[in-house]
Scaffold this motif. Structure first.
Motif, short mmCIF file in Angstrom:
data_model
loop_
_atom_site.label_atom_id
_atom_site.label_comp_id
_atom_site.label_asym_id
_atom_site.label_seq_id
_atom_site.Cartn_x
_atom_site.Cartn_y
_atom_site.Cartn_z
N PRO A 237 0.83 -1.21 0.00
CA PRO A 237 0.00 0.00 0.00
C PRO A 237 0.86 1.26 0.00
CG PRO A 237 -0.73 -1.56 1.68
CD PRO A 237 0.60 -2.06 1.20
N SER A 238 0.34 2.30 -0.61
CA SER A 238 1.03 3.59 -0.65
C SER A 238 0.87 4.31 0.68
CB SER A 238 0.44 4.47 -1.76
OG SER A 238 0.70 3.92 -3.02
N PRO A 239 1.80 5.21 1.01
CA PRO A 239 1.64 6.02 2.22
C PRO A 239 0.41 6.92 2.10
CG PRO A 239 3.46 6.82 0.88
CD PRO A 239 3.04 5.52 0.28
N GLU A 240 -0.04 7.42 3.24
CA GLU A 240 -1.28 8.19 3.29
C GLU A 240 -1.25 9.43 2.39
OE1 GLU A 240 -5.07 8.99 4.00
OE2 GLU A 240 -4.03 7.20 4.75
N PRO A 253 -6.33 4.27 -5.05
CA PRO A 253 -4.97 3.71 -4.91
C PRO A 253 -4.97 2.22 -5.21
CG PRO A 253 -5.53 5.11 -3.05
CD PRO A 253 -6.80 4.91 -3.81
N ILE A 254 -3.86 1.75 -5.83
CA ILE A 254 -3.74 0.32 -6.18
C ILE A 254 -2.60 -0.29 -5.40
CG2 ILE A 254 -3.31 -1.30 -8.08
CD1 ILE A 254 -4.60 0.82 -9.94
N ASN A 255 -1.40 0.15 -5.68
CA ASN A 255 -0.24 -0.20 -4.87
C ASN A 255 0.80 0.90 -5.06
OD1 ASN A 255 1.60 -0.91 -7.13
ND2 ASN A 255 0.27 -2.71 -7.38
N ASP A 276 6.96 -5.54 -14.61
CA ASP A 276 7.73 -6.44 -13.75
C ASP A 276 9.00 -6.81 -14.53
OD1 ASP A 276 8.83 -8.65 -12.39
OD2 ASP A 276 6.87 -9.25 -11.63
N ALA A 277 10.14 -6.36 -14.06
CA ALA A 277 11.39 -6.56 -14.81
C ALA A 277 11.69 -8.03 -15.06
CB ALA A 277 12.56 -5.90 -14.07
N ASP A 278 11.24 -8.92 -14.15
CA ASP A 278 11.50 -10.35 -14.33
C ASP A 278 10.70 -10.94 -15.49
OD1 ASP A 278 13.26 -10.34 -12.20
OD2 ASP A 278 11.68 -10.79 -10.73
N GLU A 335 2.10 -8.12 -6.17
CA GLU A 335 2.70 -8.16 -4.84
C GLU A 335 4.01 -8.95 -4.83
OE1 GLU A 335 -0.14 -9.61 -2.09
OE2 GLU A 335 -1.47 -7.86 -2.26
N ALA A 336 4.16 -9.85 -5.81
CA ALA A 336 5.37 -10.67 -5.86
C ALA A 336 6.52 -9.98 -6.58
CB ALA A 336 5.06 -12.01 -6.56
#
Length: 803
Positions: A237-240, A253-255, A276-278, A335-336
């Motif tokens: 989660p992002s800061p407030e 907000p998403i992430n 996602d760089a991977d 999230e991964a």
């Protein structure tokens, strides 16, 4: 477009209120349609203050309740009954005062009133965090650690101050203002202040352990592509503060990583995308078009069939995103994710617009790309995003910035003649004021003479390409309201007004048709190409390049199909007796050029008269429509038209045409049943189409009047048998060629075809109206005239006169 007032003030310093800023922006062409208040917590904690519990005693009639006195900074302490187990004297607490409204988390709002609880007066409520909507805990009241004075608004303690949000109606030509910095740039010219880009001096490359190569195969669709890698991020989660900024402008907000890309987009106007760089196979980005028909699943989980013109962001093996429009499901941040590649690019507006329209996709990114972004903002936005990602998600920049920009987009040069600028503005504002405005707007003055300024217009000013555009920029900042009206208005140009005025003629005719029981319809000029394909009429169709729907992909070539759509809709709702008309435009591609012309179309189907006790219903017939068309032509003083056989027509099975001076002005008849079946209209449809442009052009606004004759009219009837193919119009023409002076009118009152006359023949019963306006007609003159008529009918048409 939503713009946060607090966010705006971080980019440009101003002491003006939100309302004053709104007025300035509206005057400068960024119309503020509304200003609303954004509260982080619903209600903004209005009426909720910090208080201090002075005393706390058990309620004499309830073991679980306490009677407290609380200082809320309002003079006399308030008595409040509280049921929390942890309430005690000496605590700093949150108090909802009388008449305030609480918006509890997960519950309905309620108003605080003076009340009695078990016989004890209560003037307010000491609150738990869930009761004021800032959390979910209900274990007890909140006990605050603060030295703030009693009565301080709780919103101040929690840092939940409200924000003002501007709702701006952004016009398509103002792509440069589609961000907070873009709006601040306008305010820079309106105020004596400087718009400041966010500081990116702290940006640095920590290591180069995750380089990603970039190759652009289609540089027309993507002139510039840049990116970098950030490794070791912690997605969550992002800061407030970040969530508050996004929520203020209507975003959820998403992430923390995705929120940063959205934040930078709305701050600087530069769309970004995080991969996602991977998932970047081969550690390589390839910007290219892929094979038509390739299936690609976007972030919304929808599988889309790609077109050959769609620009794709690919890795070494497969597509990962639709360039400038939408990301792919498989390469997005989750999230991964621990390493990301941030994309910052400039895409061609036409490419993004075409792709977005083809797939029906509208995103915040495509909204900006298709209007034109600033290619010079690409790297600034990339650095800003990298710094913010490190701040909210950790990690290190693990690659150099890769920036592929083979053909840099240059500033646009415009010459401004100072005298002409003042003429267009309408008054003399001074060259120094002009230069000041242009400089504040980011337009560089590269050279100047006494008469001209040579300007270098940056590419973010997408719509400023001509001298007139520059003058518009000057005027909107100077203020249209500041242009004084002279006492004597004059113009150097006077528009031509057609005589009679075309709109007046159109309104008159439309009124006449409506008075005859017709209903006017207005339909879309864009229609479905499948209609024309079904009847083999695809030649010269005008294709819509960026169509929204496959059902609306061409401009109509005829009025027929749009009218039949209306008929179908009404018939399906049991409205079967219909008389409709429409004034609209049709379009064709002729010899490489587009032709647009106006048509008047009329439709009749069902019964012309309804069933009643007096008479049965009467089916609509050809002459019902023909009568209306003829009267329209007579009202336009085009009554001396010629009746012709209908030329080959793809829409009408049978009918006639009216011509004037060799030009077909109207066609009417029955629509081909193949077309009505195609449109799912089972009824017989009579249709007429008039060449409205020609009729308006040739229309004569004249009133012809003459004195009533003192001498009577005389009628004579004649019955004659002619070949079946001869029309009444041909008989009428012969009659008027023979007698021009006395013959006033010829009418047909009976037509017979049957076994009483020879096969291949038909009988007409005609009436002839004769009149001499200088004297009374004698029997001798009348008989002589009729004999001449009969002789010519026999001679020219082979008629047999029935005596």
């Amino acid at each position: 477009m939503l713009i946060s007032y607090d966010w705006l003030k971080q980019l440009i310093h101003t002491d003006k209120t939100a309302e004053e800023i709104g007025t300035l922006l509206t005057g400068a062409g960024l119309e503020v349609e509304g200003i609303h208040t954004f509260d982080v917590v619903q209600g903004g904690l209005e009426g909720i203050v910090i208080g201090e519990v002075l005393t706390c005693e058990r309620h004499p009639d309830a073991d679980r309740l306490s009677i407290t006195t609380v200082d809320i900074g309002a003079g006399e302490p308030s008595q409040i009954v509280c049921g929390a187990p942890n309430v005690a004297a000496g605590q700093k607490v949150v108090v909802a005062t009388v008449n305030s409204t609480l918006y509890p988390a997960g519950g309905e709002p309620f108003k605080i009133k003076k009340s009695k609880i078990r016989g004890a007066a209560s003037e307010g409520m000491i609150c738990a965090e869930d009761e004021i909507g800032i959390g979910t805990s209900h274990e007890g009241i909140m006990v605050l650690d603060t030295d703030l004075p009693n009565g301080t608004p709780a919103a101040e303690f929690f840092g939940l101050g409200s924000d003002k949000v501007f709702e701006i109606g952004l016009t398509p030509n103002r792509a440069d203002a589609a961000s907070h910095f873009g709006v601040a740039r306008d305010l820079q010219a309106l105020l004596d202040a400087k718009a400041q880009l966010p500081d990116t001096d702290a940006f640095k490359v920590n290591n180069t352990s995750r380089p990603v190569a970039v190759e652009i195969q289609n540089t027309d669709a993507c002139p510039r592509y840049a990116g970098l890698t950030v490794s070791g991020v912690n997605v969550g989660p992002s800061p407030e503060w970040l969530q508050k900024r996004l929520r203020a402008i209507g975003l959820s907000p998403i992430n923390n990583v995705v929120d940063v890309t959205n934040f930078v987009l709305h701050e600087l106007g530069q769309p970004l995308h995080a991969f996602d760089a991977d998932k970047i196979k081969g550690d390589k980005i390839v910007v290219k078009n892929v094979e038509a028909g390739t299936i690609f699943k976007t972030l919304d989980g929808v599988e889309r069939k790609l077109n050959a013109t769609d620009l794709m962001i690919c890795n070494a093996e497969e597509p990962m995103a639709i360039g400038g429009v939408f990301g792919g499901e498989d390469s997005g941040v989750s999230e991964a994710t621990t390493s990301i590649f941030i994309e910052s690019a400039y895409f061609s507006p036409s490419s993004v617009r075409r792709t977005g329209m083809a797939h029906g996709l509208k995103t915040d990114a495509s909204f900006r790309f298709e209007r034109g972004t600033d290619p010079n903002m690409v790297i600034t936005a990339l650095k800003r995003a990298a710094l913010l990602v490190q701040e909210v998600a950790g990690g290190e920049v693990s690659s150099e910035i890769v920036d592929v920009y083979p053909q840099p987009i240059q500033n646009h040069e415009v010459k401004l003649n100072i005298a002409r600028a003042h003429t267009l503005i309408g008054q003399h504002i001074g060259v120094e004021r002009i230069k000041s405005i242009l400089t504040d707007l980011g337009i560089e003055i590269t050279s100047e003479t006494e008469t001209d300024l040579t300007l270098s217009v940056p590419p973010f000013k997408v719509d400023v390409t001509r001298e007139a555009d520059v003058v518009e920029e000057i005027l909107r900042i100077y203020g249209f309201n500041n242009i004084e009206m002279s006492e004597n208005l004059a113009t150097t140009f006077l528009a031509k007004f057609p005589s009679p005025y075309a709109e007046d003629v159109t309104e008159t005719i439309a009124g006449y048709i409506a008075a005859n029981g017709f209903h006017e319809i207005i339909t879309n000029s864009i229609t479905n190409s499948n209609y024309y394909q079904a009847i083999g009429e695809t030649a010269n169709l005008v294709q819509v390049v960026n169509y929204n729907s496959e059902d609306l992909d061409v401009l109509r070539k005829s009025m027929v199909f749009s009218g039949l759509e209306v008929l179908r809709r009404n018939i399906n709702r049991r409205q079967r007796d219909l008389k409709l008309f429409e004034l609209g435009k049709v379009y064709e591609l002729q010899e490489g050029d587009y032709k647009e012309s106006r048509r008047l179309s009329l439709y009749m189907t069902g019964n012309v008269t309804a069933e009643s006790w007096k008479q049965p219903s009467i089916k609509t017939a050809f002459h019902d429509l023909a009568g209306v068309v003829q009267n329209v032509l007579r009202k336009l003083n085009a009554g001396d038209f010629e009746v012709q056989k209908l030329a080959e027509n793809p829409y009408m099975r049978q009918g006639i045409a009216y011509a004037k001076n060799g030009t077909v002005i109207a066609e009417l008849g029955m629509l081909d049943t193949a077309i009505t079946r195609l449109m799912e209209v089972k009824e017989q449809v009579w249709y007429a189409e008039l060449n409205w442009d020609y009729l308006l052009k040739k229309y004569k606004d004249k009133l012809v009047a003459e004195e009533l004759s003192k001498f009577p009219e005389v009628r004579r009837d004649l019955s004659l048998v002619v070949d079946k193919h001869l029309s009444f119009d041909e008989l009428k023409k012969v009659a008027f060629r023979v007698e021009r002076k006395l013959l006033q009118d010829v009418n047909v009152f009976d037509v017979y075809e049957g076994d009483k006359i020879e096969a291949g023949k038909k009988a007409y019963a005609l009436s002839f109206t004769l009149q001499d306006k200088q004297q009374t007609l004698t029997d001798k003159v009348i008989d002589s005239t009729m004999n001449r008529l009969m002789q010519q009918f026999e001679k020219q048409l082979g008629a047999f006169i029935r005596k």
